[in-house]
Design a protein around this motif. Structure first.
Motif, PDB file in Angstrom:
ATOM      1  N   ALA A 174     -38.279 -14.267  12.555  1.00 46.54           N
ATOM      2  CA  ALA A 174     -39.232 -14.034  11.793  1.00 46.54           C
ATOM      3  C   ALA A 174     -39.648 -14.185  10.268  1.00 46.54           C
ATOM      4  CB  ALA A 174     -38.785 -12.091  11.690  1.00 46.54           C
ATOM      5  N   LEU A 175     -38.622 -14.409   9.909  1.00 41.66           N
ATOM      6  CA  LEU A 175     -38.707 -15.273   8.447  1.00 41.66           C
ATOM      7  C   LEU A 175     -38.907 -16.308   8.570  1.00 41.66           C
ATOM      8  CD1 LEU A 175     -34.848 -13.836   7.016  1.00 41.66           C
ATOM      9  CD2 LEU A 175     -37.579 -13.653   6.144  1.00 41.66           C
ATOM     10  N   ASP A 181     -42.898 -10.126   2.533  1.00 45.75           N
ATOM     11  CA  ASP A 181     -43.618  -8.816   2.710  1.00 45.75           C
ATOM     12  C   ASP A 181     -43.526  -8.555   4.066  1.00 45.75           C
ATOM     13  OD1 ASP A 181     -44.483  -6.701   1.391  1.00 45.75           O
ATOM     14  OD2 ASP A 181     -46.314  -7.826   0.828  1.00 45.75           O
ATOM     15  N   GLN A 182     -43.898 -10.259   5.679  1.00 47.11           N
ATOM     16  CA  GLN A 182     -44.406  -9.250   6.295  1.00 47.11           C
ATOM     17  C   GLN A 182     -43.397  -8.996   7.419  1.00 47.11           C
ATOM     18  OE1 GLN A 182     -46.735 -13.079   7.134  1.00 47.11           O
ATOM     19  NE2 GLN A 182     -48.677 -12.205   7.175  1.00 47.11           N
ATOM     20  N   VAL A 183     -42.147  -9.521   6.912  1.00 43.66           N
ATOM     21  CA  VAL A 183     -41.621  -8.912   7.636  1.00 43.66           C
ATOM     22  C   VAL A 183     -40.479  -7.509   7.488  1.00 43.66           C
ATOM     23  CG1 VAL A 183     -38.126  -9.760   8.098  1.00 43.66           C
ATOM     24  CG2 VAL A 183     -40.338 -11.140   8.136  1.00 43.66           C
ATOM     25  N   TRP A 184     -40.741  -7.311   5.910  1.00 41.86           N
ATOM     26  CA  TRP A 184     -40.555  -6.372   5.823  1.00 41.86           C
ATOM     27  C   TRP A 184     -41.210  -4.883   7.029  1.00 41.86           C
ATOM     28  CZ3 TRP A 184     -37.086  -2.961   2.815  1.00 41.86           C
ATOM     29  CH2 TRP A 184     -37.917  -1.947   2.161  1.00 41.86           C
ATOM     30  N   ALA A 185     -42.509  -5.407   6.262  1.00 41.25           N
ATOM     31  CA  ALA A 185     -43.275  -4.195   7.388  1.00 41.25           C
ATOM     32  C   ALA A 185     -43.472  -4.351   8.664  1.00 41.25           C
ATOM     33  CB  ALA A 185     -45.034  -4.428   7.044  1.00 41.25           C
ATOM     34  N   PRO A 226     -35.267 -16.085   1.228  1.00 42.03           N
ATOM     35  CA  PRO A 226     -35.810 -16.010   3.170  1.00 42.03           C
ATOM     36  C   PRO A 226     -34.368 -16.778   3.225  1.00 42.03           C
ATOM     37  CG  PRO A 226     -37.619 -16.575   1.484  1.00 42.03           C
ATOM     38  CD  PRO A 226     -36.759 -15.573   0.723  1.00 42.03           C
ATOM     39  N   ALA A 227     -34.861 -18.329   2.155  1.00 38.36           N
ATOM     40  CA  ALA A 227     -33.718 -18.993   3.455  1.00 38.36           C
ATOM     41  C   ALA A 227     -32.219 -18.923   3.079  1.00 38.36           C
ATOM     42  CB  ALA A 227     -33.824 -20.696   1.986  1.00 38.36           C
TER      43      ALA A 227
END
Length: 310
Positions: A174-175, A181-185, A226-227
């Motif tokens: 996903a990352l 923010d999109q992954v959190w959602a 994210p890295a």
């Protein structure tokens, strides 16, 4: 993701930037509450975690006579790190960060923060939770001399369980195509809500935990690199068994966990403790994060181990 009871440093502690030879790291420091400081401990958080995961341990460990310093690792929450370059997040680089942190907490030179709390001491007790335990192990294998003891909290002998590897792979995939923010959602939409009855204090399990939309948890997630998550997630899935190497070090060791753990099942932790000749503690009523699930009992067990070492 561990859920600390608060993101506000408790009374008697201070938030600081720990200056080291490898850069600055966000930290929370708590002095011993007794007239005599028995020792200093460096606390390393786990995957997706932060220094706040140890907030509930500071007061009981201070009461037991120990100074504690919990840190955000490179790229974790309030510690800076590149967001699109995985090279600084290899396990060796993170382990070298820990060696630099240990050197920094041993001497806060000239009390640069003006708190009247300058400290000079000997080797520190090192404690790592989950991923932090693997990094702690790598640090002492590079150089054990800065350390008085090693506590592996809910951290196992090698890679995480197959079910957790699948979850980490989903996160890494996903990352690679979405922003934080999109992954959190996406995680919010897939995970069940946390149990309403939290009176027992037990959190849901390790990397299996559902997330809620509390502002502080979301803020921590968004500030994490994210890295860093991609690189350390890979480490969790391919970590080799280094118990034999660790057992050869004449360093007192402690393996502590909850009574249930899907990330490293208890038989693995029991076997690892035996191979290490380590003290073994199981915290009743706790799961993958005894530091947040049962902080008083966890602090008592950790302090008892440190007392025996001292």
């Amino acid at each position: 993701m561990s859920r600390p009871p608060s993101f506000v440093p408790p009374p008697g502690t201070r938030a600081l930037r720990l200056s080291t030879a490898r850069g600055d790291f966000a930290a929370i420091e708590s002095p011993a509450a007794t007239g005599h400081t028995k020792g200093t401990a460096l606390l390393l958080p786990g995957f997706t975690g932060s220094k706040e995961d140890f907030i509930a341990l500071h007061a009981p460990l201070a009461a037991a006579g120990y100074r504690t310093v919990a840190v955000d690792g490179r790229g974790q929450y309030e510690s800076d790190g590149p967001r699109d370059d995985e090279a600084p997040y290899t396990q060796e680089q993170l382990a070298r960060d820990v060696l630099a942190q240990a050197a920094a907490v041993r001497v806060l030179d000239g009390d640069p923060h003006g708190t009247g709390n300058a400290f000079a001491g000997g080797p520190v007790h090192l404690l790592g939770h989950s991923l932090g335990g693997l990094i702690a192990r790598a640090a002492v294998l590079l150089d054990a001399s800065p350390f008085r003891s090693l506590t592996l909290m809910a951290s196992g002998p090698a890679q995480i369980s197959p079910s957790q590897q699948e979850r980490v792979k989903l996160l890494r995939d996903a990352l690679a195509v979405m922003d934080m923010d999109q992954v959190w959602a996406a995680i919010q939409s897939m995970e069940p809500p946390p149990p309403e009855d939290t009176s027992s204090g037990a959190a849901t399990q390790g990397l299996d935990e559902g997330l809620d939309d509390a502002d502080d948890l979301r803020r921590r997630w968004l500030r994490t690199s994210p890295a860093q998550l991609i690189a350390t997630g890979r480490q969790l899935c391919v970590e080799p068994d280094r118990v034999g190497e660790l057992a050869a070090l004449p360093l007192p060791k402690h393996v502590i966990s909850g009574e249930r753990d899907d990330t490293w099942p208890l038989p693995l932790l029991d076997d690892m403790a035996g191979r290490l000749g380590a003290r073994r503690t199981v915290v009743r009523g706790a799961e993958h994060s005894p530091n947040t699930d049962r902080p008083q009992e966890t602090a008592a067990a950790v302090a008892a181990f440190w007392d025996a070492v001292e």
